[in-house]
Design an enzyme around this catalytic site. Structure first.
Site, PDB file in Angstrom:
ATOM      1  N   ASP A 102     -61.112 121.369  53.361  1.00  0.00           N
ATOM      2  CA  ASP A 102     -59.946 120.660  52.818  1.00  0.00           C
ATOM      3  C   ASP A 102     -60.461 119.429  52.065  1.00  0.00           C
ATOM      4  OD1 ASP A 102     -56.719 120.435  53.516  1.00  0.00           O
ATOM      5  OD2 ASP A 102     -57.695 118.488  53.141  1.00  0.00           O
ATOM      6  N   ASN A 151     -54.287 112.796  43.212  1.00  0.00           N
ATOM      7  CA  ASN A 151     -53.103 113.134  42.395  1.00  0.00           C
ATOM      8  C   ASN A 151     -52.350 111.860  42.010  1.00  0.00           C
ATOM      9  OD1 ASN A 151     -53.059 115.898  42.015  1.00  0.00           O
ATOM     10  ND2 ASN A 151     -52.147 116.295  44.022  1.00  0.00           N
ATOM     11  N   ASP A 187     -55.534 119.087  39.379  1.00  0.00           N
ATOM     12  CA  ASP A 187     -55.754 120.522  39.046  1.00  0.00           C
ATOM     13  C   ASP A 187     -57.191 120.762  38.598  1.00  0.00           C
ATOM     14  OD1 ASP A 187     -53.203 121.125  39.683  1.00  0.00           O
ATOM     15  OD2 ASP A 187     -52.489 121.455  37.634  1.00  0.00           O
ATOM     16  N   GLU A 229     -54.839 122.238  48.673  1.00  0.00           N
ATOM     17  CA  GLU A 229     -56.229 121.783  48.429  1.00  0.00           C
ATOM     18  C   GLU A 229     -57.134 122.314  49.530  1.00  0.00           C
ATOM     19  OE1 GLU A 229     -54.301 120.372  50.336  1.00  0.00           O
ATOM     20  OE2 GLU A 229     -55.073 118.638  51.389  1.00  0.00           O
TER      21      GLU A 229
HETATM   22  N1  LIG Z   1     -52.855 118.657  41.585  1.00  0.00           N
HETATM   23  C1  LIG Z   1     -52.539 119.475  42.567  1.00  0.00           C
HETATM   24  N2  LIG Z   1     -52.223 118.999  43.780  1.00  0.00           N
HETATM   25  C2  LIG Z   1     -51.893 119.798  44.791  1.00  0.00           C
HETATM   26  C3  LIG Z   1     -51.881 121.193  44.592  1.00  0.00           C
HETATM   27  N3  LIG Z   1     -51.554 121.779  45.783  1.00  0.00           N
HETATM   28  C4  LIG Z   1     -51.361 120.769  46.682  1.00  0.00           C
HETATM   29  N4  LIG Z   1     -51.550 119.548  46.090  1.00  0.00           N
HETATM   30  C5  LIG Z   1     -51.454 118.259  46.644  1.00  0.00           C
HETATM   31  O1  LIG Z   1     -52.483 118.027  47.592  1.00  0.00           O
HETATM   32  C6  LIG Z   1     -52.050 116.988  48.445  1.00  0.00           C
HETATM   33  C7  LIG Z   1     -52.497 117.174  49.865  1.00  0.00           C
HETATM   34  O2  LIG Z   1     -52.279 115.946  50.579  1.00  0.00           O
HETATM   35  P1  LIG Z   1     -52.462 115.818  52.123  1.00  0.00           P
HETATM   36  O3  LIG Z   1     -52.059 117.092  52.800  1.00  0.00           O
HETATM   37  O4  LIG Z   1     -51.799 114.609  52.518  1.00  0.00           O
HETATM   38  O5  LIG Z   1     -53.949 115.634  52.345  1.00  0.00           O
HETATM   39  P2  LIG Z   1     -54.981 114.630  51.704  1.00  0.00           P
HETATM   40  O6  LIG Z   1     -54.288 113.688  50.814  1.00  0.00           O
HETATM   41  O7  LIG Z   1     -56.066 115.434  51.059  1.00  0.00           O
HETATM   42  O8  LIG Z   1     -55.512 113.896  52.925  1.00  0.00           O
HETATM   43  P3  LIG Z   1     -56.584 114.429  53.909  1.00  0.00           P
HETATM   44  O9  LIG Z   1     -56.564 115.910  53.912  1.00  0.00           O
HETATM   45  O10 LIG Z   1     -56.204 113.848  55.222  1.00  0.00           O
HETATM   46  O11 LIG Z   1     -57.884 113.883  53.449  1.00  0.00           O
HETATM   47  C8  LIG Z   1     -50.519 116.926  48.311  1.00  0.00           C
HETATM   48  O12 LIG Z   1     -50.174 115.732  47.622  1.00  0.00           O
HETATM   49  C9  LIG Z   1     -50.185 118.106  47.416  1.00  0.00           C
HETATM   50  O13 LIG Z   1     -49.100 117.829  46.517  1.00  0.00           O
HETATM   51  C10 LIG Z   1     -52.203 121.696  43.309  1.00  0.00           C
HETATM   52  O14 LIG Z   1     -52.188 122.910  43.039  1.00  0.00           O
HETATM   53  N5  LIG Z   1     -52.539 120.800  42.346  1.00  0.00           N
END
Ligand SMILES: Nc1nc2c(ncn2[C@@H]2O[C@H](COP(=O)(O)OP(=O)(O)OP(=O)(O)O)[C@@H](O)[C@H]2O)c(=O)[nH]1
Length: 423
Positions: A300, A308, A317, A343
């Protein structure tokens, strides 16, 4: 000889023989009839000349017979010329004195003046004899009637002539039969060759599925038409076959493309979750069955929400795309790499122990960390936390993933950018 050629030859031979024999028979009958007629005409001309001379000398038949019998008069009239005789005109064939026909002589009413076998003088000739009688005239007046009796007496020359004619007829008939035979052979061969070409072409289409096939038959008859129809049908079939093949290829490529789309994640082009689950499950079953090692990694991206938020969704992306490339490039072909969620990524390592998988994941983690992210954005930093499991005994690949996920949780809480269990 092919059967069709044999049949045609036999048919033409039989037809030729039958027509030649019947035509020959008719020709022979006509020849004999005309020849006898001409012999009779000639004999009658001589006979009537003798009879007229006889009448002219003695005035009437009754008067003449009293002085000299007719046969004696005729013999005298036709004796060989003596020295001093006036030259006589040459008269027809030399029959050595034998007249070709004997004539019954009657007066104009049909009463017999000079009888023959069974027809005595002084009696009235039967109607059928009178019907065949020819008149001998002096001026316009009919003086006598003469009717030929019996068969013509032919001279040696007549017989030679008839034999030569018969020989010519036979030769003609033989030539006609030979011609019919040759014609039958020729036509039979031509038809048979054309049909064999067609048969060969059709068999070739049936057995070897050879398309296209065209046959060359240069004839304007029904066989030529058949060949043209075959060629047209073959051309249409070839075209239809080509269209069908193209359509099948198009359908196959479209279905392959559709299948590819259905198993891939559109953003990263990695396998999607559904495909991963299917494949992972079957790889897990194989590993269980053969007792081979199998490891799974759940990764992850760290603080991805921050990326983002700080640099835009587009940058996020691009990060996902580049991470996907790094994961794919850093693993073997046999490893199953997929985007599992936003992610979140998963990798299944077949034939790999936990230590081997951890070693590989450590390299992947480092590759992500040191990637030139400034190319995407000057302040961008990207890292990934990973959890691992090789516990086949967990009971299913889902349970292994759950175990790896718990290590990931620990990695996140342990400070992120790390692989647990460590190599
Ligand atoms: N740009 C983009 N963002 C995505 C996509 N799929 C998921 N996300 C974003 O990935 C983010 C995941 O955030 P969290 O689950 O909080 O995890 P994190 O911010 O990585 O925090 P930790 O995992 O604790 O390090 C969310 O804001 C989703 O909107 C995608 O296809 N593209």
């Amino acid at each position: 000889m092919p059967p069709l050629q044999r049949k045609l030859t036999a048919a033409l031979l039989v037809t030729g023989l039958a027509s030649t024999l019947s035509l020959g028979g008719i020709a022979h009958w006509m020849l004999m009839r005309d020849f006898q007629q001409s012999v009779m005409d000639e004999a009658f001309a001589h006979f009537s000349a003798d009879a007229l001379a006889y009448l002219q000398r003695y005035g009437s038949w009754a008067e003449a017979t009293r002085y000299q019998p007719f046969p004696e008069f005729v013999r005298q009239r036709h004796r060989p010329p003596m020295p001093g005789d006036a030259p006589r005109p040459r008269q027809g064939f030399d029959r050595r004195g034998a007249p070709p026909f004997h004539f019954l002589i009657m007066d104009p009413q049909g009463r017999i003046l000079k009888g023959l076998d069974g027809l005595p003088e002084g009696t009235l000739a039967p109607p059928e004899v009178r019907a065949t009688a020819r008149p001998i005239r002096v001026g316009d007046r009919v003086e006598l009637l003469a009717s030929p009796q019996g068969e013509p007496v032919l001279t040696r020359r007549d017989e030679d002539y008839l034999a030569a004619m018969r020989q010519a007829l036979l030769t003609g008939m033989a030539v006609a039969v030979v011609l019919a035979l040759a014609l039958g052979l020729l036509m039979g061969r031509r038809m048979s060759t054309s049909l064999q070409l067609l048969t060969h072409a059709i068999r070739g289409m049936q057995k070897n599925r050879e398309l296209p096939r065209q046959v060359t038959v240069r004839s304007g008859d029904e066989i030529g038409e058949l060949a043209q129809a075959f060629n047209a049908m073959n051309a249409e079939l070839t075209q239809a076959h080509r269209d069908l093949r193209e359509y099948a290829e198009l359908t196959a490529s479209q279905s392959a493309r559709l299948k590819e789309l259905s198993i891939r994640d559109p953003l990263t082009d990695l396998f999607n979750r559904r495909h991963f689950d299917e494949q992972a499950n079957s790889l897990y079953q194989q590993a269980m069955r053969y007792g081979h090692p199998l490891s799974v990694m759940v990764g992850d991206l760290d603080f991805f929400k921050q990326i983002n938020d700080d640099f835009s969704h587009a940058v996020g992306d691009e990060v996902l795309r580049r991470v996907a490339v790094l994961l794919r490039d850093g693993t073997r072909k046999a490893d199953l790499v997929a985007r599992y969620g936003g992610e979140e990524f998963v990798i299944l390592f077949p034939e790999s122990t936990l230590a081997q998988a951890a070693h590989c994941c450590e390299k992947l983690r480092l590759a992500i960390e040191i990637h030139p992210w400034h190319e995407v954005h000057p302040q961008l930093r990207v890292t990934m936390s990973m959890g691992l499991s090789d516990t086949l005994a967990a009971g299913s690949v889902e349970k292994m993933i759950a175990e790896a996920d718990s290590y990931l949780y620990q990695a996140k809480h342990g400070g992120r950018n790390r692989v647990l269990p460590a190599a």
